[in-house]
Enzyme design. Structure first.
Site, PDB file in Angstrom:
ATOM      1  N   ASN A   7       0.870  -1.180   0.000  1.00  0.00           N
ATOM      2  CA  ASN A   7       0.000   0.000   0.000  1.00  0.00           C
ATOM      3  C   ASN A   7       0.902   1.224   0.000  1.00  0.00           C
ATOM      4  O   ASN A   7       1.457   1.589   1.023  1.00  0.00           O
ATOM      5  CB  ASN A   7      -0.879  -0.036   1.269  1.00  0.00           C
ATOM      6  CG  ASN A   7      -1.715   1.222   1.421  1.00  0.00           C
ATOM      7  OD1 ASN A   7      -1.802   2.031   0.499  1.00  0.00           O
ATOM      8  ND2 ASN A   7      -2.340   1.382   2.586  1.00  0.00           N
ATOM      9  N   TRP A   8       1.010   1.830  -1.178  1.00  0.00           N
ATOM     10  CA  TRP A   8       1.933   2.974  -1.303  1.00  0.00           C
ATOM     11  C   TRP A   8       1.370   4.248  -0.689  1.00  0.00           C
ATOM     12  O   TRP A   8       2.072   5.242  -0.569  1.00  0.00           O
ATOM     13  CB  TRP A   8       2.262   3.235  -2.761  1.00  0.00           C
ATOM     14  CG  TRP A   8       3.183   2.232  -3.389  1.00  0.00           C
ATOM     15  CD1 TRP A   8       3.755   1.139  -2.802  1.00  0.00           C
ATOM     16  CD2 TRP A   8       3.663   2.250  -4.748  1.00  0.00           C
ATOM     17  NE1 TRP A   8       4.552   0.483  -3.701  1.00  0.00           N
ATOM     18  CE2 TRP A   8       4.520   1.135  -4.903  1.00  0.00           C
ATOM     19  CE3 TRP A   8       3.452   3.095  -5.842  1.00  0.00           C
ATOM     20  CZ2 TRP A   8       5.152   0.854  -6.116  1.00  0.00           C
ATOM     21  CZ3 TRP A   8       4.080   2.816  -7.048  1.00  0.00           C
ATOM     22  CH2 TRP A   8       4.924   1.710  -7.172  1.00  0.00           C
ATOM     23  N   LYS A   9       0.066   4.260  -0.395  1.00  0.00           N
ATOM     24  CA  LYS A   9      -0.591   5.484   0.126  1.00  0.00           C
ATOM     25  C   LYS A   9      -0.336   6.643  -0.857  1.00  0.00           C
ATOM     26  O   LYS A   9      -0.254   6.404  -2.056  1.00  0.00           O
ATOM     27  CB  LYS A   9      -0.112   5.769   1.545  1.00  0.00           C
ATOM     28  CG  LYS A   9      -0.250   4.517   2.436  1.00  0.00           C
ATOM     29  CD  LYS A   9      -0.030   4.744   3.874  1.00  0.00           C
ATOM     30  CE  LYS A   9      -0.178   3.415   4.616  1.00  0.00           C
ATOM     31  NZ  LYS A   9      -0.063   3.567   6.052  1.00  0.00           N
ATOM     32  N   HIS A  93      -9.535   1.189   4.904  1.00  0.00           N
ATOM     33  CA  HIS A  93      -8.244   1.381   5.579  1.00  0.00           C
ATOM     34  C   HIS A  93      -8.428   2.364   6.737  1.00  0.00           C
ATOM     35  O   HIS A  93      -9.222   3.295   6.646  1.00  0.00           O
ATOM     36  CB  HIS A  93      -7.210   1.911   4.574  1.00  0.00           C
ATOM     37  CG  HIS A  93      -5.838   1.954   5.145  1.00  0.00           C
ATOM     38  ND1 HIS A  93      -5.408   2.993   5.938  1.00  0.00           N
ATOM     39  CD2 HIS A  93      -4.811   1.078   5.090  1.00  0.00           C
ATOM     40  CE1 HIS A  93      -4.163   2.744   6.335  1.00  0.00           C
ATOM     41  NE2 HIS A  93      -3.781   1.587   5.833  1.00  0.00           N
ATOM     42  N   GLU A  95      -6.775   4.803   7.697  1.00  0.00           N
ATOM     43  CA  GLU A  95      -6.616   6.230   7.360  1.00  0.00           C
ATOM     44  C   GLU A  95      -7.882   6.763   6.697  1.00  0.00           C
ATOM     45  O   GLU A  95      -8.236   7.927   6.879  1.00  0.00           O
ATOM     46  CB  GLU A  95      -5.374   6.420   6.466  1.00  0.00           C
ATOM     47  CG  GLU A  95      -4.106   6.288   7.296  1.00  0.00           C
ATOM     48  CD  GLU A  95      -2.909   5.710   6.554  1.00  0.00           C
ATOM     49  OE1 GLU A  95      -2.902   5.711   5.316  1.00  0.00           O
ATOM     50  OE2 GLU A  95      -1.971   5.256   7.254  1.00  0.00           O
ATOM     51  N   GLU A 164      -5.263  -4.709  10.865  1.00  0.00           N
ATOM     52  CA  GLU A 164      -4.267  -3.652  11.015  1.00  0.00           C
ATOM     53  C   GLU A 164      -4.582  -2.833  12.263  1.00  0.00           C
ATOM     54  O   GLU A 164      -5.393  -1.889  12.212  1.00  0.00           O
ATOM     55  CB  GLU A 164      -4.290  -2.722   9.801  1.00  0.00           C
ATOM     56  CG  GLU A 164      -3.938  -3.401   8.499  1.00  0.00           C
ATOM     57  CD  GLU A 164      -3.412  -2.405   7.465  1.00  0.00           C
ATOM     58  OE1 GLU A 164      -2.288  -2.581   7.018  1.00  0.00           O
ATOM     59  OE2 GLU A 164      -4.127  -1.443   7.151  1.00  0.00           O
ATOM     60  N   GLY A 170       2.356   2.582  10.684  1.00  0.00           N
ATOM     61  CA  GLY A 170       3.312   3.674  10.493  1.00  0.00           C
ATOM     62  C   GLY A 170       4.019   4.108  11.766  1.00  0.00           C
ATOM     63  O   GLY A 170       4.644   5.169  11.803  1.00  0.00           O
ATOM     64  N   SER A 201       3.487  -1.660  10.492  1.00  0.00           N
ATOM     65  CA  SER A 201       4.933  -1.652  10.763  1.00  0.00           C
ATOM     66  C   SER A 201       5.625  -2.971  10.418  1.00  0.00           C
ATOM     67  O   SER A 201       6.556  -3.386  11.110  1.00  0.00           O
ATOM     68  CB  SER A 201       5.201  -1.255  12.224  1.00  0.00           C
ATOM     69  OG  SER A 201       4.766   0.069  12.450  1.00  0.00           O
TER      70      SER A 201
HETATM   71  P1  PGA Z   1       2.814   0.582   7.608  1.00  0.00           P
HETATM   72  O1  PGA Z   1       1.345   0.749   6.974  1.00  0.00           O
HETATM   73  O2  PGA Z   1       3.386  -0.688   7.042  1.00  0.00           O
HETATM   74  O3  PGA Z   1       3.563   1.813   7.149  1.00  0.00           O
HETATM   75  O4  PGA Z   1       2.651   0.520   9.078  1.00  0.00           O
HETATM   76  C1  PGA Z   1       0.515  -0.367   6.785  1.00  0.00           C
HETATM   77  C2  PGA Z   1      -0.811   0.082   6.214  1.00  0.00           C
HETATM   78  O5  PGA Z   1      -1.276   1.172   6.542  1.00  0.00           O
HETATM   79  O6  PGA Z   1      -1.441  -0.647   5.414  1.00  0.00           O
END
Ligand code: PGA
Length: 243
Positions: A7-9, A93, A95, A164, A170, A201
């Site tokens: 997931n590159w966001k 997700h 976010e 998650e 993150g 993470s």
């Molecule tokens: P992260 O993000 O690996 O940077 O913790 C995972 C995600 O949000 O899917």
């Protein structure tokens, strides 16, 4: 088969996408027995598909709208995504939930739309730190799953779930693999034989600690997927685990 998803966001221009994927395909050449998925931002889907279409690496989107078309400024429909070679969509997700206010009801509409269009949703669930501290992790997960899948019959072979924990995303502070395992097995207790990914993470060093848990069926990787070498190492960890 395990699924290792990136997931590159909101990262990478089209040129950066091309450079990454050309390098990445070389690094994962000859790797079999694992599903590999890259979810770039919408703006990179087109160039990504040009490079990935003849490879075994699948293309995913990070979000979608549930309506087919119409007056929804700034939104992207599933037909538009299919047109660009997308076969997976990340839905719900954390976010999207906590920065953009997506509700369980909206997530449910998106899951239904994905299933109608034949796109495989990766449904994300996860508790906040205050839920965990209050001992509410399993309750939160159960409620998010029930609401997201409300009105649907058994869909366990048509979706993937990503566990998650919000506090692990993150933060450099992943869940303990044993704690993730407990939640993954609970998700399977509720849904049946669904594929459940862990996210939060994950990096090349800890990937195999998660993948060797019996109910961790893959990984959803954010930060550590932005570098092709690091993401390829995580993909390779899934193969080492199998051997
Ligand atoms: P992260 O993000 O690996 O940077 O913790 C995972 C995600 O949000 O899917």
């Amino acid at each position: 088969m395990k699924l290792i998803a990136a997931n590159w966001k909101m990262n990478k221009t089209t040129q950066e996408t091309k450079d990454y994927l050309e390098k990445f395909l070389g690094l994962v050449e000859g790797i079999d027995g694992v599903d590999i998925l890259i979810c770039p931002p919408f703006t990179s889907l087109c160039v990504a598909w040009e490079i990935l279409k003849d490879s075994k690496v699948k293309l995913g989107a990070q979000n979608c709208h549930y309506e087919q078309k119409g007056a929804f400024t700034g939104e992207i429909s599933l037909d538009m995504l299919k047109d660009l070679g997308v076969s997976y969509v990340i839905v719900g997700h954390s976010e999207r939930r906590w920065i953009f206010g997506e509700t369980d009801e909206l997530i449910n509409k998106k899951i239904i739309a994905c299933l109608e269009k034949g796109i495989r949703p990766i449904l994300c669930v996860g508790e906040k730190i205050e839920d965990r501290e209050a001992g509410l992790t399993l309750k939160v997960i159960e409620s998010q799953l029930k609401l997201a899948l409300s009105g649907l019959e058994d869909v366990s072979d048509k979706i993937d779930v990503a566990y998650e924990p919000v506090w692990a995303i993150g933060s450099g502070n992943p869940a303990m693999p044993e704690d993730a395992q407990l939640v993954h097995s609970y998700i399977k207790e509720l849904l049946g034989k669904v594929r459940v990914l862990y996210g939060g993470s994950v990096n090349p060093k800890n990937a195999s600690d998660f993948l060797c848990m019996p109910d961790v069926d893959g990984l959803l990787v954010g930060g550590a997927s932005l570098d092709p070498l690091s993401f390829a190492q995580i993909v390779k960890a899934s193969c080492a685990d199998k051997a």
